[in-house]
Design an enzyme around this catalytic site. Structure first.
Site, PDB file in Angstrom:
ATOM      1  N   GLU A  78       0.819  -1.224   0.000  1.00  0.00           N
ATOM      2  CA  GLU A  78       0.000   0.000   0.000  1.00  0.00           C
ATOM      3  C   GLU A  78       0.853   1.275   0.000  1.00  0.00           C
ATOM      4  OE1 GLU A  78      -2.832  -0.549   3.210  1.00  0.00           O
ATOM      5  OE2 GLU A  78      -3.471  -2.479   2.419  1.00  0.00           O
ATOM      6  N   ASN A  90       2.084  -4.766  -3.343  1.00  0.00           N
ATOM      7  CA  ASN A  90       0.745  -5.281  -3.051  1.00  0.00           C
ATOM      8  C   ASN A  90      -0.164  -4.116  -2.669  1.00  0.00           C
ATOM      9  OD1 ASN A  90      -0.966  -7.642  -2.458  1.00  0.00           O
ATOM     10  ND2 ASN A  90      -0.798  -7.040  -0.303  1.00  0.00           N
ATOM     11  N   HIS A 114     -10.110  -6.284  -2.280  1.00  0.00           N
ATOM     12  CA  HIS A 114     -11.164  -6.033  -1.282  1.00  0.00           C
ATOM     13  C   HIS A 114     -12.304  -5.306  -1.989  1.00  0.00           C
ATOM     14  CE1 HIS A 114      -8.838  -7.410   2.117  1.00  0.00           C
ATOM     15  NE2 HIS A 114      -7.818  -6.672   1.720  1.00  0.00           N
ATOM     16  N   GLU A 143      -5.780 -10.891  -1.365  1.00  0.00           N
ATOM     17  CA  GLU A 143      -6.605 -10.666  -0.159  1.00  0.00           C
ATOM     18  C   GLU A 143      -8.089 -10.573  -0.507  1.00  0.00           C
ATOM     19  OE1 GLU A 143      -5.265  -7.298   2.186  1.00  0.00           O
ATOM     20  OE2 GLU A 143      -3.152  -7.761   1.861  1.00  0.00           O
ATOM     21  N   ASP A 145     -11.911 -10.445  -0.815  1.00  0.00           N
ATOM     22  CA  ASP A 145     -13.194 -10.606  -0.126  1.00  0.00           C
ATOM     23  C   ASP A 145     -14.172  -9.605  -0.734  1.00  0.00           C
ATOM     24  OD1 ASP A 145     -12.348  -8.223   1.166  1.00  0.00           O
ATOM     25  OD2 ASP A 145     -12.119  -9.184   3.132  1.00  0.00           O
TER      26      ASP A 145
HETATM   27  O1  9MR Z   1      -7.314  -8.351   8.470  1.00  0.00           O
HETATM   28  C1  9MR Z   1      -6.391  -7.507   9.138  1.00  0.00           C
HETATM   29  C2  9MR Z   1      -7.000  -7.043  10.448  1.00  0.00           C
HETATM   30  O2  9MR Z   1      -7.145  -8.126  11.340  1.00  0.00           O
HETATM   31  C3  9MR Z   1      -6.133  -5.952  11.070  1.00  0.00           C
HETATM   32  O3  9MR Z   1      -6.786  -5.440  12.228  1.00  0.00           O
HETATM   33  C4  9MR Z   1      -5.918  -4.849  10.038  1.00  0.00           C
HETATM   34  C5  9MR Z   1      -5.070  -3.717  10.605  1.00  0.00           C
HETATM   35  O4  9MR Z   1      -5.018  -2.650   9.719  1.00  0.00           O
HETATM   36  O5  9MR Z   1      -5.287  -5.386   8.899  1.00  0.00           O
HETATM   37  C6  9MR Z   1      -6.083  -6.319   8.241  1.00  0.00           C
HETATM   38  O6  9MR Z   1      -5.453  -6.802   7.064  1.00  0.00           O
HETATM   39  C7  9MR Z   1      -5.160  -5.836   6.046  1.00  0.00           C
HETATM   40  C8  9MR Z   1      -3.933  -6.315   5.322  1.00  0.00           C
HETATM   41  O7  9MR Z   1      -2.888  -6.560   6.219  1.00  0.00           O
HETATM   42  C9  9MR Z   1      -3.502  -5.317   4.259  1.00  0.00           C
HETATM   43  N1  9MR Z   1      -4.586  -4.993   3.368  1.00  0.00           N
HETATM   44  C10 9MR Z   1      -5.850  -4.640   3.967  1.00  0.00           C
HETATM   45  C11 9MR Z   1      -6.259  -5.704   4.991  1.00  0.00           C
HETATM   46  C12 9MR Z   1      -7.643  -5.399   5.581  1.00  0.00           C
HETATM   47  O8  9MR Z   1      -7.608  -4.207   6.302  1.00  0.00           O
END
Ligand code: 9MR
Length: 364
Positions: free
Chosen positions: A172, A213, A249, A280, A282
């Site tokens: 990101e 990513n 997402h 990732e 969903d």
């Molecule tokens: O799913 C993850 C969640 O449990 C955490 O609290 C969160 C913190 O920002 O991160 C989520 O995973 C993220 C991933 O690492 C990067 N892309 C977006 C995902 C969803 O927020």
């Protein structure tokens, strides 16, 4: 071919039996490559289609929920740590590493014959407070921060060396307008931190595929265009970048790029020499779910699966969790949820069958 609900229901039944200790998994529960029906575990169908099919894993759920744990082994051929490989969790105190949960994931993945995606080395979220506070107070200077980042990449990648097939080196790093994201890294190290990180990563584990990513890069918008320009520049500078990860997402309420646009977007990165992955996936919705939203969700997943399968070097397709029981979505987007392939009770949703169909069609 008509898809029935027996596959996942059967797996859940088997998992419940294992929970109460009356049975161990029998031969019937194992994926069989002779079975040509669509009604097979995702990892079996994906193998025939030539990709790995992965999920993010929540390690608390893994250790406390037998059905969750059994389904990970049976349905998926790749795993990503949802949180436990992030800097905040790996090094909660400066110099004190907590490898336990990440090591457990790597160990069980090996037992299950699963690949591991590494997530993530550089991010602006889930950084340890000692680091963010130190930078904010001036106690950690930009030079020292650069050294800390280098050290982090070497320490983590060497710890898991040879066990991780794809690493999200930079996560990101571009914002939705297509500019380098204004983060602690850009502010303190300047734009060269990205090239530096990939060079360090290459030295630390020369066999891992090194990925950029991000989310909201499924189709050819300003953000994906900026990544395309960034990759071109990095390659021109001989920076070892190998993969472009599309997080995926999505939300039913936003609509979706068609599969062909996702594939074309991946193909332009592949034409530069990169491999690609959906990392990732969903597809959330405004609660409560209904038949139309679930059908739209299935179409959303299909655009990503089909896009990946149409691209030439899309190596893996990973969902960000597979059951609504443990999704990150409701905690982040109030009033939204139901984003995963299986419901909270692990029953398959229309999206699960759509993904099975897409994989089966590609595997024939
Ligand atoms: O799913 C993850 C969640 O449990 C955490 O609290 C969160 C913190 O920002 O991160 C989520 O995973 C993220 C991933 O690492 C990067 N892309 C977006 C995902 C969803 O927020």
């Amino acid at each position: 071919m008509k898809v029935t609900r027996t596959a996942v229901a059967g797996i859940v039944a088997a998992a419940v039996l294992i929970t109460i200790g009356t049975s161990t998994a029998s031969a019937e529960d194992e994926p069989t490559s002779e079975n040509t029906s669509t009604d097979q575990p995702l990892r079996v169908l994906a193998a025939k289609a030539g990709i790995a099919f992965g999920t993010a894993v929540n390690m608390d759920a893994y250790n406390n929920d037998t059905t969750y744990r059994e389904l990970i082994g049976q349905e998926f051929s790749s795993v990503t740590a949802e949180n436990v490989m992030k800097w905040q969790l790996l090094e909660p105190q400066r110099g004190v590493y907590n490898w336990g949960p990440a090591d457990q994931l790597v160990r069980v993945a090996n037992e299950n014959g699963q690949k591991v995606r590494g997530h993530t080395l550089i991010w602006h979220n889930q950084l340890p407070t000692w680091l963010t506070n130190g930078v904010a107070s001036g106690e950690i200077t930009p030079d020292e921060l650069r050294q800390l980042l280098k050290n982090h990449i070497f320490t983590v990648m060497r710890h898991f060396k040879g066990k991780i097939h794809q690493w999200d080196v930079a996560n990101e790093v571009i914002d939705d307008s297509g500019n380098l994201r204004n983060t602690i890294w850009l502010q303190n190290l300047g734009p060269s931190y990205i090239a530096d990180a990939f060079r360090w990563a290459r030295k630390a584990d020369p066999d891992a595929a090194l990925y950029l990513n991000d989310y909201n890069v499924e189709g050819p918008n300003a953000k994906a265009d900026a990544y395309y320009a960034l990759v071109k520049q990095l390659l021109a500078d001989d920076v070892p970048v190998h993969g472009f990860g599309i997080q995926g997402h999505l939300g039913v309420q936003f609509g979706f790029w068609p599969a062909s646009a996702v594939a074309d977007n991946m193909k332009r990165f592949e034409a530069l020499g990169l491999e690609t992955a959906v990392t990732e996936a969903d597809v959330r919705m405004i609660m409560p779910p209904d038949e139309d939203k679930l059908a739209a969700q299935a179409r959303g997943y299909s655009t990503l699966v089909q896009g990946c399968l149409m691209a030439k070097r899309c190596r893996s397709f990973t969902v960000w969790g597979f059951t609504d029981k443990y999704s990150w979505v409701p905690g982040t987007f109030t009033g939204q949820g139901a984003a995963n392939l299986l419901a909270e009770d692990f029953q398959p949703k229309p999206a699960y069958y759509a993904v099975q169909d897409d994989l089966a069609r590609a595997g024939r």
